[in-house]
Design an enzyme around this catalytic site. Structure first.
Site, PDB file in Angstrom:
ATOM      1  N   LYS A  11       0.826  -1.218   0.000  1.00 20.21           N
ATOM      2  CA  LYS A  11       0.000   0.000   0.000  1.00 20.21           C
ATOM      3  C   LYS A  11       0.866   1.277   0.000  1.00 20.21           C
ATOM      4  CE  LYS A  11      -3.924  -2.244   2.318  1.00 20.21           C
ATOM      5  NZ  LYS A  11      -4.930  -2.115   3.414  1.00 20.21           N
ATOM      6  N   TYR A  51     -12.678  -1.378  -3.264  1.00 19.98           N
ATOM      7  CA  TYR A  51     -13.127  -1.595  -1.887  1.00 19.98           C
ATOM      8  C   TYR A  51     -14.650  -1.447  -1.736  1.00 19.98           C
ATOM      9  CZ  TYR A  51      -8.412  -1.936   0.070  1.00 19.98           C
ATOM     10  OH  TYR A  51      -7.145  -2.353   0.396  1.00 19.98           O
ATOM     11  N   ASN A 114      -2.091   0.222   6.766  1.00 19.92           N
ATOM     12  CA  ASN A 114      -1.534  -1.022   7.309  1.00 19.92           C
ATOM     13  C   ASN A 114      -0.655  -1.809   6.326  1.00 19.92           C
ATOM     14  OD1 ASN A 114      -3.568  -1.977   5.722  1.00 19.92           O
ATOM     15  ND2 ASN A 114      -4.745  -2.929   7.366  1.00 19.92           N
ATOM     16  N   HIS A 117      -2.171  -5.391   1.562  1.00 25.44           N
ATOM     17  CA  HIS A 117      -3.472  -6.024   1.380  1.00 25.44           C
ATOM     18  C   HIS A 117      -3.248  -7.507   1.148  1.00 25.44           C
ATOM     19  CE1 HIS A 117      -7.527  -6.828  -0.128  1.00 25.44           C
ATOM     20  NE2 HIS A 117      -6.952  -7.545  -1.068  1.00 25.44           N
ATOM     21  N   GLU A 128      -9.978  -9.808  -7.441  1.00 23.91           N
ATOM     22  CA  GLU A 128      -9.004  -8.734  -7.245  1.00 23.91           C
ATOM     23  C   GLU A 128      -7.861  -8.832  -8.259  1.00 23.91           C
ATOM     24  OE1 GLU A 128     -10.081  -8.433  -2.480  1.00 23.91           O
ATOM     25  OE2 GLU A 128      -8.131  -9.228  -3.070  1.00 23.91           O
TER      26      GLU A 128
HETATM   27  P1  DAT Z   1      -7.987  -6.584   5.836  1.00 22.73           P
HETATM   28  O1  DAT Z   1      -7.211  -5.583   5.004  1.00 22.73           O
HETATM   29  O2  DAT Z   1      -7.173  -7.122   6.965  1.00 22.73           O
HETATM   30  O3  DAT Z   1      -8.628  -7.661   5.013  1.00 22.73           O
HETATM   31  P2  DAT Z   1     -10.641  -5.419   6.039  1.00 22.73           P
HETATM   32  O4  DAT Z   1     -10.953  -6.143   4.776  1.00 22.73           O
HETATM   33  O5  DAT Z   1     -11.556  -5.604   7.205  1.00 22.73           O
HETATM   34  O6  DAT Z   1      -9.159  -5.759   6.548  1.00 22.73           O
HETATM   35  O7  DAT Z   1     -10.563  -3.866   5.754  1.00 22.73           O
HETATM   36  C1  DAT Z   1      -9.981  -3.383   4.564  1.00 22.73           C
HETATM   37  C2  DAT Z   1      -9.121  -2.202   4.883  1.00 22.73           C
HETATM   38  O8  DAT Z   1      -9.928  -1.158   5.415  1.00 22.73           O
HETATM   39  C3  DAT Z   1      -8.048  -2.452   5.941  1.00 22.73           C
HETATM   40  O9  DAT Z   1      -6.895  -3.063   5.431  1.00 22.73           O
HETATM   41  C4  DAT Z   1      -7.793  -1.066   6.426  1.00 22.73           C
HETATM   42  C5  DAT Z   1      -9.184  -0.435   6.397  1.00 22.73           C
HETATM   43  N1  DAT Z   1      -9.828  -0.579   7.705  1.00 22.73           N
HETATM   44  C6  DAT Z   1     -10.385  -1.693   8.231  1.00 22.73           C
HETATM   45  N2  DAT Z   1     -10.884  -1.481   9.465  1.00 22.73           N
HETATM   46  C7  DAT Z   1     -10.645  -0.160   9.712  1.00 22.73           C
HETATM   47  C8  DAT Z   1     -10.916   0.693  10.821  1.00 22.73           C
HETATM   48  N3  DAT Z   1     -11.530   0.243  11.916  1.00 22.73           N
HETATM   49  N4  DAT Z   1     -10.509   1.986  10.737  1.00 22.73           N
HETATM   50  C9  DAT Z   1      -9.890   2.463   9.633  1.00 22.73           C
HETATM   51  N5  DAT Z   1      -9.601   1.709   8.546  1.00 22.73           N
HETATM   52  C10 DAT Z   1      -9.966   0.413   8.589  1.00 22.73           C
HETATM   53 MG    MG Z   2     -10.098  -7.592   3.593  1.00 21.82          MG
END
Ligand code: DAT
Ligand code: MG
Length: 139
Positions: A11, A51, A114, A117, A128
């Site tokens: 990212k 997303y 973070n 992905h 994807e």
């Molecule tokens: P992951 O990337 O671990 O699959 P996810 O699919 O639940 O997590 O969420 C996609 C992305 O959205 C994640 O990498 C970062 C963002 N995100 C998730 N939860 C969040 C939160 N509580 N606050 C801010 N950004 C968040």
């Molecule tokens: Mg995810």
């Protein structure tokens, strides 16, 4: 056991921090083969589409803005049990909860930015991968 392929992005935060090489080294060391890879940047519209499943979540706007804020590395990876093993390698979504030695523990600043992905299912890995790569870009 999941299938042979997963999809990843390094990212914009990790690109800005100069961690492309470190993260690719961890991916290689964990036994993933690179099937397709590109260095690119998403428009806000493209990040929003990628997303889309999170459109109702409170952090969606922030996520789209962040994911279109700079260049990223997109890749399709191959390994037995790819989706599950890659999720283990990257660690929990929130780096504060990520296990020691995981990519997010080492390189992510917070839950929003973070570093990497990783697809959450074989079905989403295929969707994807198709978002970024044609059949001619896979080897
Ligand atoms: P992951 O990337 O671990 O699959 P996810 O699919 O639940 O997590 O969420 C996609 C992305 O959205 C994640 O990498 C970062 C963002 N995100 C998730 N939860 C969040 C939160 N509580 N606050 C801010 N950004 C968040
Ligand atoms: Mg995810």
């Amino acid at each position: 056991m999941s299938g042979k392929y997963t999809f990843t992005m390094i990212k914009p935060d990790a690109v800005r921090a100069g961690n492309i090489g470190n993260i690719l080294a961890m991916i290689n060391k964990a036994g993933f083969r690179i099937v397709a890879m590109k260095y690119t940047k998403l428009s806000a519209e493209q990040a929003g589409k990628f997303y889309e499943v999170h459109a109702a979540r409170p952090f969606y706007g922030e996520l789209v803005e962040f994911m279109s804020s700079g260049a990223l590395v997109a890749a399709i990876l191959e390994k037995d049990n790819a989706v599950a093993d890659f999720r283990t390698l990257i660690g929990a979504t929130n780096p504060a909860d990520a296990a020691d030695g995981t990519i997010r523990k080492l390189y992510a600043a917070n839950v929003g930015e973070n570093a990497v992905h990783g697809s959450d299912s074989d079905e989403n890995a295929a969707i994807e991968g198709q978002f970024f790569f044609s059949g001619l870009e896979r080897f």
